[in-house]
Design an enzyme around this catalytic site. Structure first.
Site, PDB file in Angstrom:
ATOM      1  N   GLY A  73       2.751   2.467  10.737  1.00  0.00           N
ATOM      2  CA  GLY A  73       3.698   3.563  10.555  1.00  0.00           C
ATOM      3  C   GLY A  73       4.391   3.997  11.835  1.00  0.00           C
TER       4      GLY A  73
ATOM      5  N   ASN B 151       0.874  -1.182   0.000  1.00  0.00           N
ATOM      6  CA  ASN B 151       0.000   0.000   0.000  1.00  0.00           C
ATOM      7  C   ASN B 151       0.908   1.227   0.000  1.00  0.00           C
ATOM      8  OD1 ASN B 151      -1.760   2.078   0.566  1.00  0.00           O
ATOM      9  ND2 ASN B 151      -2.161   1.420   2.685  1.00  0.00           N
TER      10      ASN B 151
ATOM     11  N   SER C  71       3.696  -1.934  10.316  1.00  0.00           N
ATOM     12  CA  SER C  71       5.146  -1.966  10.512  1.00  0.00           C
ATOM     13  C   SER C  71       5.772  -3.326  10.202  1.00  0.00           C
ATOM     14  CB  SER C  71       5.517  -1.513  11.925  1.00  0.00           C
ATOM     15  OG  SER C  71       5.106  -0.165  12.138  1.00  0.00           O
TER      16      SER C  71
ATOM     17  N   GLU D 249      -5.051  -4.751  10.680  1.00  0.00           N
ATOM     18  CA  GLU D 249      -4.023  -3.733  10.869  1.00  0.00           C
ATOM     19  C   GLU D 249      -4.311  -2.952  12.149  1.00  0.00           C
ATOM     20  OE1 GLU D 249      -2.100  -2.683   6.790  1.00  0.00           O
ATOM     21  OE2 GLU D 249      -3.779  -1.333   7.172  1.00  0.00           O
TER      22      GLU D 249
ATOM     23  N   HIS E 227      -9.342   1.138   5.068  1.00  0.00           N
ATOM     24  CA  HIS E 227      -8.055   1.388   5.714  1.00  0.00           C
ATOM     25  C   HIS E 227      -8.250   2.364   6.876  1.00  0.00           C
ATOM     26  CE1 HIS E 227      -3.975   2.710   6.471  1.00  0.00           C
ATOM     27  NE2 HIS E 227      -3.589   1.578   5.906  1.00  0.00           N
TER      28      HIS E 227
ATOM     29  N   GLU F 133      -6.628   4.813   7.887  1.00  0.00           N
ATOM     30  CA  GLU F 133      -6.425   6.235   7.557  1.00  0.00           C
ATOM     31  C   GLU F 133      -7.675   6.812   6.887  1.00  0.00           C
ATOM     32  OE1 GLU F 133      -2.711   5.732   5.494  1.00  0.00           O
ATOM     33  OE2 GLU F 133      -1.789   5.160   7.391  1.00  0.00           O
TER      34      GLU F 133
ATOM     35  N   LYS G 186       0.144   4.323  -0.280  1.00  0.00           N
ATOM     36  CA  LYS G 186      -0.466   5.530   0.307  1.00  0.00           C
ATOM     37  C   LYS G 186      -0.246   6.732  -0.613  1.00  0.00           C
ATOM     38  CE  LYS G 186       0.081   3.379   4.747  1.00  0.00           C
ATOM     39  NZ  LYS G 186       0.147   3.490   6.198  1.00  0.00           N
TER      40      LYS G 186
HETATM   41  P1  PGA Z   1       3.061   0.433   7.597  1.00  0.00           P
HETATM   42  O1  PGA Z   1       1.575   0.621   6.981  1.00  0.00           O
HETATM   43  O2  PGA Z   1       3.593  -0.848   7.047  1.00  0.00           O
HETATM   44  O3  PGA Z   1       3.823   1.645   7.132  1.00  0.00           O
HETATM   45  O4  PGA Z   1       2.891   0.386   9.085  1.00  0.00           O
HETATM   46  C1  PGA Z   1       0.717  -0.459   6.781  1.00  0.00           C
HETATM   47  C2  PGA Z   1      -0.590   0.017   6.221  1.00  0.00           C
HETATM   48  O5  PGA Z   1      -1.078   1.076   6.664  1.00  0.00           O
HETATM   49  O6  PGA Z   1      -1.189  -0.606   5.309  1.00  0.00           O
END
Ligand code: PGA
Length: 254
Positions: free
Chosen positions: A176, A10, A216, A170, A98, A100, A12
């Site tokens: 992140g 992903n 992460s 997640e 997601h 976010e 983003k």
């Molecule tokens: P990350 O994000 O691997 O940077 O923690 C995962 C995601 O939000 O899909």
């Protein structure tokens, strides 16, 4: 049990069109030279890169997805992108729910339910994200939160439609942040998600559903996470922006 092993990236809101093309070309080369497993690899670059990505990925086994879509099939929604438009680029997947999107763009369970419906109706596979916040982990409501995300935000799909769904767990506190759920914490939730799917649909459907872990994931922690019984792969954010790291995570699936 026939569920697939999957590693999805992903991206983003990163990479211009030019940068996206360069990263796809790099990933394509390393995957071709180094990946000999049955793990499905999917990348989800920004919308603007999808048509070019389709051309660059032609003749490879790498799947392509968008990171979002609108919940209506079409209409007066200035600036939005429908599932049918995503499909028309050549993409086969779309990420829905997601954290976010839930946190910054108001995607409620009701909205994710409509997005998932529209996506499947348009012929896309849905990568459906669930996960609790740190406060919900600490107040021990995390099973309830994730169950509601599934019940209210996804289970409007009938059995046939649900066969086009990949679930991604997640935990918001791990996205992140550099904090990863321990393999035990992740396995516990994945097994729970599979149980909830079995209760709503059937044991067979639950056994066939790929459930990815995200938050992460890096080359050095991927193997222990992927070694858990109910973890069928990963949804990768930050580490998906570096071709070498992303492909090393795919290799950890072996
Ligand atoms: P990350 O994000 O691997 O940077 O923690 C995962 C995601 O939000 O899909």
């Amino acid at each position: 049990m026939t569920r697939k092993k999957i590693v999805a990236g992903n991206w983003k809101m990163h990479k211009t069109l030019e940068e996206s093309q360069a990263l796809i070309t790099e990933i394509r080369g390393i995957v071709r030279d180094e990946i000999r497993s049955n793990t499905s690899v999917i990348i989800c670059p920004p919308f603007i890169a999808l048509p070019a990505a389709t051309r660059l990925l032609e003749g490879t086994d790498i799947g392509l997805g968008a990171q979002n879509c609108h919940f209506e099939d079409q209409g007066a929604f200035t600036g939005e992108i429908s599932a049918g438009m995503v499909k028309s680029t050549g993409a086969q997947y779309v990420i829905v729910g997601h954290s976010e999107r839930r946190q910054y763009f108001g995607d409620t369970n009701e909205i994710t339910a409509a997005k998932a419906k529209s996506a499947v109706r348009m012929g896309l596979h849905v990568i459906f994200c669930v996960g609790e916040t740190l406060a919900q982990r600490e107040d021990k409501s995390y099973f309830r939160v994730v169950e509601a995300q599934l019940q209210e935000g996804l289970f409007g799909l009938d059995r046939k439609e649900f066969s086009h769904v990949i679930v991604a767990y997640e935990p918001v506190w791990a996205i992140g942040t550099g904090l990863t759920a321990s393999p035990e914490q992740a396995q516990e939730m994945h097994a729970y998600i599979r149980k909830v799917i079995a209760t709503h649909y059937t044991d067979e459907i639950a056994a066939d559903t790929s459930i990815l872990y995200g938050g992460s994931v890096k080359p050095d922690n991927a193997q222990t996470l992927f070694g858990q019984d109910d973890i069928d792969g990963g949804l990768i954010g930050g580490a998906a922006l570096k071709a070498r790291d992303f492909v090393d995570i795919v290799k950890a699936m072996h």
